[in-house]
Write an enzyme that holds these catalytic residues in place. Structure first.
Site: not given
Length: 264
Positions: A147, A160
């Site tokens: 990500s 996250y």
């Protein structure tokens, strides 16, 4: 006809979390290059079956298996069954993941640990039984879905970001340990994409839509199909000497600090 360097005909590709969204786009890319798809999900068999039918409607060869990537016993059993049913797994894409948008000071330990367990530990759990077989065969491609949060922080996504930052380094260490066995391990870091989940905010005047358009040098949201090229490359012979890299498909976001507010 596919270029031989990018031809995946005869390859078996296992893609976790590929019943919708970006996972489905990446899996479709592999199938378009000739791969047979093995689709994993854990929420429901119905969702898996619907996704398999959607792939097959496009003319792709696809099969679905329900198991939890964080459960080692389930993963080992599933890998054995998949290879018994279809042959050796040539390509593994670790795409399954969750996000909980909660500021760190308000986040429960239980929620933090759940994100880490699925997004980071789950990759470790899922990859090892597949990698062991790849090492024995001296051939394999592993793609971990990282990500932009592997590089940057953002409000309310601390768990996250911790998981995806860890995944970047896990990818590099997997690559380091397995390169001598001709197993390449790389990552893809998606930017912001136009999916069904983001549709409600992708309207002119919405603050987050305006932020993404202004923050992205390409000045647009990505199309999920934009991920297919990088996926095919990292899954194919074309990337045989590429390992330990994270390819960011983000329209240039990570290349720039952004533009001043007075710049058109």
């Amino acid at each position: 006809m596919n270029h031989p360097l990018f031809d995946l005909t005869g390859k078996i590709a296992l893609v976790t979390g590929a019943t919708h969204g970006l996972g489905m786009a990446m899996a479709s890319g592999l199938a378009s290059a000739g791969a047979t798809l093995i689709i994993n999900g854990n929420s429901s068999q119905e969702k898996i079956d619907n996704a398999v039918n959607e792939y097959r409607a496009k003319g792709f060869k696809a099969f679905g298996y329900k198991f939890n990537v964080t459960d080692e016993d389930q993963v080992i059993a599933a890998v054995e069954q998949i290879e018994k049913d279809h042959g050796a797994i040539d390509i593994l894409i670790n795409n399954a993941g969750i996000i909980k948008r909660t500021p760190l000071l308000e986040m429960s330990l239980e929620d933090f640990e759940e994100v880490i367990k699925i997004d980071l530990t789950g990759v470790f759990t899922m990859t090892r039984p597949v990698a062991r077989k790849m090492v024995e065969r001296r051939q394999g491609k592993i793609i971990n879905i990282c990500s932009m949060m592997s590089e940057l922080g953002r409000n309310s996504v601390g768990a996250y970001a911790a998981a995806k930052g860890g995944l970047k380094m896990l990818t590099k260490n997997m690559a380091t340990e397995w390169a001598k066995y001709n197993v390449q391990v790389n990552g893809i870091g998606p930017g912001y994409f136009a999916t069904s989940q983001t549709e409600p905010i992708r309207v002119d005047g919405h603050p987050f839509n305006d932020f993404i358009i202004n923050r992205t040098p390409a000045a647009k949201w990505g199309d999920p199909d934009d991920l297919q090229g990088a996926t095919i490359f990292l899954a194919s012979k074309a990337s045989d000497f590429v390992t330990g890299q994270i390819v960011y498909v983000d329209g240039g976001i990570l290349a720039t600090i952004g533009k001043p507010s007075n710049e058109i």
